[in-house]
Design a protein around this motif. Structure first.
Motif, PDB file in Angstrom:
ATOM      1  N   TYR A   1       0.912  -1.239  -0.136  1.00 23.56           N
ATOM      2  CA  TYR A   1       0.064   0.090  -0.059  1.00 23.56           C
ATOM      3  C   TYR A   1       1.203   1.297   0.171  1.00 23.56           C
ATOM      4  CZ  TYR A   1       0.943   1.533   4.969  1.00 23.56           C
ATOM      5  OH  TYR A   1       1.452   1.950   5.881  1.00 23.56           O
ATOM      6  N   ASP A   2       1.996   1.255   0.479  1.00 25.75           N
ATOM      7  CA  ASP A   2       2.890   2.289   0.596  1.00 25.75           C
ATOM      8  C   ASP A   2       3.936   2.679  -0.476  1.00 25.75           C
ATOM      9  OD1 ASP A   2       4.347   0.057   1.502  1.00 25.75           O
ATOM     10  OD2 ASP A   2       4.959   1.386   3.530  1.00 25.75           O
ATOM     11  N   ASN A   3       3.916   1.459  -1.462  1.00 20.85           N
ATOM     12  CA  ASN A   3       5.008   1.375  -2.670  1.00 20.85           C
ATOM     13  C   ASN A   3       6.299   1.609  -2.144  1.00 20.85           C
ATOM     14  OD1 ASN A   3       3.044   0.987  -4.940  1.00 20.85           O
ATOM     15  ND2 ASN A   3       2.766   3.266  -4.865  1.00 20.85           N
TER      16      ASN A   3
ATOM     17  N   ARG B   1      -4.410   2.884  13.082  1.00 22.24           N
ATOM     18  CA  ARG B   1      -4.826   3.975  13.467  1.00 22.24           C
ATOM     19  C   ARG B   1      -4.404   5.174  12.622  1.00 22.24           C
ATOM     20  NH1 ARG B   1      -4.530   5.391  19.949  1.00 22.24           N
ATOM     21  NH2 ARG B   1      -6.185   3.777  19.907  1.00 22.24           N
ATOM     22  N   ALA B   2      -2.960   5.275  12.331  1.00 23.11           N
ATOM     23  CA  ALA B   2      -2.468   6.074  11.595  1.00 23.11           C
ATOM     24  C   ALA B   2      -2.951   6.173  10.213  1.00 23.11           C
ATOM     25  CB  ALA B   2      -0.819   6.299  11.548  1.00 23.11           C
TER      26      ALA B   2
ATOM     27  N   GLY C   1      -1.772   4.970  -9.295  1.00 23.97           N
ATOM     28  CA  GLY C   1      -0.304   4.475  -8.845  1.00 23.97           C
ATOM     29  C   GLY C   1      -0.250   4.131  -7.475  1.00 23.97           C
ATOM     30  N   ASP C   2      -1.361   3.881  -6.596  1.00 25.88           N
ATOM     31  CA  ASP C   2      -1.254   3.490  -5.357  1.00 25.88           C
ATOM     32  C   ASP C   2      -2.499   2.574  -4.919  1.00 25.88           C
ATOM     33  OD1 ASP C   2      -3.133   5.500  -4.509  1.00 25.88           O
ATOM     34  OD2 ASP C   2      -1.665   6.814  -3.953  1.00 25.88           O
ATOM     35  N   LEU C   3      -2.503   1.675  -3.938  1.00 26.54           N
ATOM     36  CA  LEU C   3      -3.733   0.630  -3.858  1.00 26.54           C
ATOM     37  C   LEU C   3      -4.661   1.135  -2.833  1.00 26.54           C
ATOM     38  CD1 LEU C   3      -1.366  -2.608  -3.602  1.00 26.54           C
ATOM     39  CD2 LEU C   3      -2.526  -1.720  -5.463  1.00 26.54           C
ATOM     40  N   ASP C   4      -5.753   1.160  -3.260  1.00 28.29           N
ATOM     41  CA  ASP C   4      -6.862   1.515  -2.299  1.00 28.29           C
ATOM     42  C   ASP C   4      -7.310   0.154  -1.671  1.00 28.29           C
ATOM     43  OD1 ASP C   4      -7.001   4.210  -3.553  1.00 28.29           O
ATOM     44  OD2 ASP C   4      -7.386   2.844  -5.216  1.00 28.29           O
ATOM     45  N   LEU C   5      -8.236   0.150  -1.046  1.00 26.63           N
ATOM     46  CA  LEU C   5      -8.694  -1.033  -0.252  1.00 26.63           C
ATOM     47  C   LEU C   5     -10.204  -1.192   0.030  1.00 26.63           C
ATOM     48  CD1 LEU C   5      -7.782  -3.104   1.926  1.00 26.63           C
ATOM     49  CD2 LEU C   5      -7.996  -1.428   3.592  1.00 26.63           C
ATOM     50  N   TYR C   6     -10.671  -2.485  -0.449  1.00 24.51           N
ATOM     51  CA  TYR C   6     -11.998  -2.794  -0.425  1.00 24.51           C
ATOM     52  C   TYR C   6     -12.449  -3.664   0.582  1.00 24.51           C
ATOM     53  CZ  TYR C   6     -16.876  -3.972  -2.086  1.00 24.51           C
ATOM     54  OH  TYR C   6     -18.129  -4.001  -2.101  1.00 24.51           O
ATOM     55  N   VAL C   7     -13.238  -3.593   1.599  1.00 27.96           N
ATOM     56  CA  VAL C   7     -13.485  -4.375   2.681  1.00 27.96           C
ATOM     57  C   VAL C   7     -14.751  -4.847   2.725  1.00 27.96           C
ATOM     58  CG1 VAL C   7     -13.109  -4.378   5.183  1.00 27.96           C
ATOM     59  CG2 VAL C   7     -11.935  -2.823   4.228  1.00 27.96           C
ATOM     60  N   SER C   8     -15.134  -6.319   2.731  1.00 28.25           N
ATOM     61  CA  SER C   8     -16.367  -6.742   2.522  1.00 28.25           C
ATOM     62  C   SER C   8     -16.844  -6.927   4.209  1.00 28.25           C
ATOM     63  CB  SER C   8     -16.304  -8.010   1.944  1.00 28.25           C
ATOM     64  OG  SER C   8     -17.527  -8.403   1.727  1.00 28.25           O
ATOM     65  N   ASN C   9     -18.070  -6.550   4.295  1.00 26.88           N
ATOM     66  CA  ASN C   9     -18.764  -6.817   5.614  1.00 26.88           C
ATOM     67  C   ASN C   9     -19.707  -8.019   5.694  1.00 26.88           C
ATOM     68  OD1 ASN C   9     -17.289  -4.480   6.838  1.00 26.88           O
ATOM     69  ND2 ASN C   9     -18.489  -3.011   5.719  1.00 26.88           N
TER      70      ASN C   9
ATOM     71  N   GLY D   1      -2.201   8.377  -0.540  1.00 29.97           N
ATOM     72  CA  GLY D   1      -0.749   8.342  -1.003  1.00 29.97           C
ATOM     73  C   GLY D   1       0.316   9.041  -0.179  1.00 29.97           C
ATOM     74  N   ASP D   2      -0.024   9.093   1.016  1.00 36.97           N
ATOM     75  CA  ASP D   2       0.717   9.574   2.234  1.00 36.97           C
ATOM     76  C   ASP D   2       0.911   8.393   3.383  1.00 36.97           C
ATOM     77  OD1 ASP D   2      -1.709  10.083   3.206  1.00 36.97           O
ATOM     78  OD2 ASP D   2      -1.423  12.254   3.441  1.00 36.97           O
ATOM     79  N   GLY D   3       0.395   7.366   3.206  1.00 34.29           N
ATOM     80  CA  GLY D   3       0.251   6.390   4.195  1.00 34.29           C
ATOM     81  C   GLY D   3      -1.010   6.579   5.115  1.00 34.29           C
ATOM     82  N   THR D   4      -2.008   7.219   4.547  1.00 32.19           N
ATOM     83  CA  THR D   4      -3.340   7.235   5.075  1.00 32.19           C
ATOM     84  C   THR D   4      -4.326   7.087   4.129  1.00 32.19           C
ATOM     85  OG1 THR D   4      -3.942   9.542   4.717  1.00 32.19           O
ATOM     86  CG2 THR D   4      -2.634   9.284   6.689  1.00 32.19           C
ATOM     87  N   PHE D   5      -5.615   6.637   4.298  1.00 36.18           N
ATOM     88  CA  PHE D   5      -6.880   6.436   3.811  1.00 36.18           C
ATOM     89  C   PHE D   5      -8.024   7.197   4.004  1.00 36.18           C
ATOM     90  CE2 PHE D   5      -4.076   2.733   3.560  1.00 36.18           C
ATOM     91  CZ  PHE D   5      -4.237   2.115   2.161  1.00 36.18           C
ATOM     92  N   THR D   6      -8.733   7.478   2.879  1.00 34.90           N
ATOM     93  CA  THR D   6     -10.135   8.031   3.350  1.00 34.90           C
ATOM     94  C   THR D   6     -11.257   7.232   3.056  1.00 34.90           C
ATOM     95  OG1 THR D   6      -9.267  10.274   2.632  1.00 34.90           O
ATOM     96  CG2 THR D   6     -11.515  10.046   2.549  1.00 34.90           C
ATOM     97  N   ASN D   7     -12.181   6.997   3.748  1.00 32.04           N
ATOM     98  CA  ASN D   7     -13.227   6.356   3.668  1.00 32.04           C
ATOM     99  C   ASN D   7     -14.367   6.983   2.415  1.00 32.04           C
ATOM    100  OD1 ASN D   7     -16.100   5.068   3.687  1.00 32.04           O
ATOM    101  ND2 ASN D   7     -15.661   4.464   5.681  1.00 32.04           N
ATOM    102  N   VAL D   8     -14.396   6.267   1.114  1.00 33.52           N
ATOM    103  CA  VAL D   8     -15.193   7.047  -0.001  1.00 33.52           C
ATOM    104  C   VAL D   8     -16.339   5.766  -0.213  1.00 33.52           C
ATOM    105  CG1 VAL D   8     -13.259   8.098  -1.123  1.00 33.52           C
ATOM    106  CG2 VAL D   8     -13.520   5.808  -1.427  1.00 33.52           C
TER     107      VAL D   8
END
Length: 570
Positions: free
Chosen positions: A139-141, A171-172, A194-202, A240-247
């Motif tokens: 995720y951090d390339n 947490r970060a 160019g960076d990896l997003d994350l899909y999480v199934s519930n 792209g900076d080690g953090t993710f946003t819930n979209v």
């Protein structure tokens, strides 16, 4: 002079014999070809590996629903030494359960020659959460593989430090996903940046206060998931900076609630971006079509993957994809519950699929079983993909009230006959296929670097099953590792096209697949009797295409974005 009728009759007889001789020769030729390139043999070598992991579902006798669905596993090269290592997920103690030591996940380092060392403690991956699903991705390339756990409870992201250790950065990064009952997870580059997003199934909404008990013929059983509310899945964009946003809401994913289980991300419509297939338990499957910018439209019903041929939903468990008929299109294979066939969705092109389970024989042997981990992989290196299915009932007392099934079940192996059909060869494929346990997640990779695909199965409440591929096939092969430069470093989402003589094969790099598991980032192609690869075309998820030509076979190669140079991995 008129023809002698006896001579004419004799000529006709000779012609008939000749024709039958040709037919017999063809049959023998096909039989020989099948014997050389078609036999698949697995050997159970679990004890030889020195792997001592034992799964627990953390139950206390109350029959909480998450006990039935634990857990997946991951096969990946955590230390970048060229060997595939094994990471097992484990349950945790649920309300009312007691144990001297809390169970943990376990990482085993592959030391070669089928020997593995438990490096859980020193690696920092001895997670004590309630393990369900897992995905691996950089995720951090930074060039190494990180680990995301989708648990019952808060999820965890472990950053690979590059020295054999991992650090919890949940947490970060902002990806704990609250307190959910998890399922599958996938890394993907949804917006091709160019960076990896994350899909999480519930899976479903659960609390101890809402726990439901069920009965069957006087026996206490686990409840149907429909006793609990479904939930939308969660999608995180990588900043792209080690953090993710819930979209989740902005992406369109949040408008669809389901009982998510296994998932796989793949470019099913071949338009250059990554889509998402979600197998939903007891409800219609989701097929999220990507517009290329990370916005998704649910197309399952229109595409023909929401339901099976009968028009009813499956209790979907594991989901994998692959081109089973070598037509250049990715097909989906989905496992399911007892009295339901596992389903093969054939990609017809144009974004449309057809349930060909019956005509292809892809559900053979699955009807009386509960089916979980799965794959489409070429186990005999003959140039087409076979099917492996991990089986095991979730009701541990089912033997007392149902005489057509059992808690412990043998796994299933379906061999591709090369004409778009499968045959059940489970009884003819070695002692490894006679193991009878209650399996869940499964992973498929070349653990001994000998050119064929081996199998690791996680079994509920028991030790795992490690199967060495001892198939006598003499088929050639090539394995491909991708290294992105402009694209994500691991090449996740890249489409690979391999041409060897008259054989053309495709595959993609996936992060997270099957039943809540991860495997196969090192792409494997069986080549049969072809002694050279003429051409490899890589379409990177960022948009570029590279071509590599005249590649020798029977080796692992590294292909780097922006070059035409082929490097051999150790």
């Amino acid at each position: 002079m008129a023809d002698d009728p006896m001579t004419s009759r004799g000529d006709a007889k000779c012609e008939t014999y000749l024709r039958w001789g040709v037919v017999l020769a063809l049959i023998l030729l096909l039989a020989f070809s099948h014997a050389v390139f078609g036999q698949i043999v697995f050997t159970d070598i679990t004890r030889e590996t020195q792997i001592t992991f034992r799964h627990t579902d953390g139950g206390s006798g109350e029959r909480y629903i998450m006990e039935t669905v634990s857990a997946g596993l991951a096969l990946f090269d955590y230390d970048r030494d060229g060997d595939i290592d094994v990471y097992f997920l484990n349950g945790a103690l649920l309300k009312g359960a007691r144990a001297e030591r809390p169970p943990t996940n376990a990482l085993y380092r592959n030391d070669g020659n089928w020997k593995f060392t438990d490096v859980t403690e020193q690696s920092g991956l001895g997670d004590v959460g309630y393990g369900l699903g897992v995905a691996i991705g950089d995720y951090d390339n930074d060039g190494d593989q990180d680990v995301y756990l989708n648990d019952y409870g808060p999820n965890t992201l472990y950053r690979n430090n590059g020295d054999g250790t991992f650090t919890d950065v949940t947490r970060a990064a902002g990806v704990d996903n609250g307190f959910q009952v998890g399922a599958g997870a996938c890394f993907l580059d949804m917006d091709r940046d160019g960076d990896l997003d994350l899909y999480v199934s519930n899976y479903l909404k659960f609390s101890y206060d809402e726990h439901v008990s069920s009965m069957a013929d006087g026996y206490r059983t686990y409840a149907n998931p429909r006793n609990y509310l479904p939930l939308p899945d969660t999608l995180y964009r990588n900043n792209g900076d080690g953090t993710f946003t819930n979209v989740t809401e902005a992406s369109g994913v949040g408008g669809h609630a389901g009982w998510g289980m296994g998932i796989v991300c793949a470019d099913y419509d071949n338009d250059g971006d990554t889509d998402v297939f979600v197998g939903n338990d007891v409800a219609e499957n989701f097929l999220f079509q990507n517009d290329g910018r990370g916005r998704f439209e649910e197309m399952g019903l229109a595409a023909g993957t929401a339901y099976k041929l009968s028009g009813s939903p499956s209790a979907s468990m594991g989901v994998d994809c692959g081109d089973y008929n070598n037509d250049g299109l990715l097909d989906f294979f989905v496992t399911s519950y007892q009295q339901e066939l596992a389903v093969l969705y054939k990609n017809l092109g144009g974004g449309v699929f057809e349930d060909v389970t019956m005509t292809a024989g892809a559900g053979a042997g699955t009807l009386p079983k509960v089916t979980w981990g799965n794959t489409l992989a070429d186990f005999d290196n003959d140039g087409d993909r076979d099917i492996f299915i991990a089986c095991g009932h979730l009701q541990d007392n089912v033997d007392h009230y149902d005489d057509v099934t059992s808690y412990h079940q043998r796994n299933i192996l379906l061999m591709n006959t090369g004409d778009g059909k499968f045959i059940d060869v489970s009884d003819k494929s070695g002692a490894g296929m006679t193991v009878k346990l209650s399996s869940r997640g499964a992973g498929f990779d070349d653990l001994d670097n000998d050119g064929d695909i081996d199998v690791v199965v996680l079994n509920s409440r028991r030790e795992p099953t490690i199967l060495r591929n001892d198939s006598p096939s003499k088929g050639h092969w090539i394995q491909i590792c991708l290294q992105g430069t402009k694209s994500n470093r691991g090449g996740v989402g890249a489409r690979v096209n391999v041409v060897a003589g008259d054989l053309t094969l495709i595959d993609e790099v996936h992060s997270g697949r099957g039943y809540q598991s991860h495997y196969g980032m090192r792409l494997h192609f069986g080549l049969g009797d072809r002694e050279k690869v003429d051409r490899i075309e890589v379409r990177w998820i960022g948009g570029g295409t590279d071509i590599f030509e005249n590649i020798s076979v029977d080796r692992v190669v590294v292909l780097t974005e922006g070059t035409s140079t082929v490097a051999t991995q150790r």
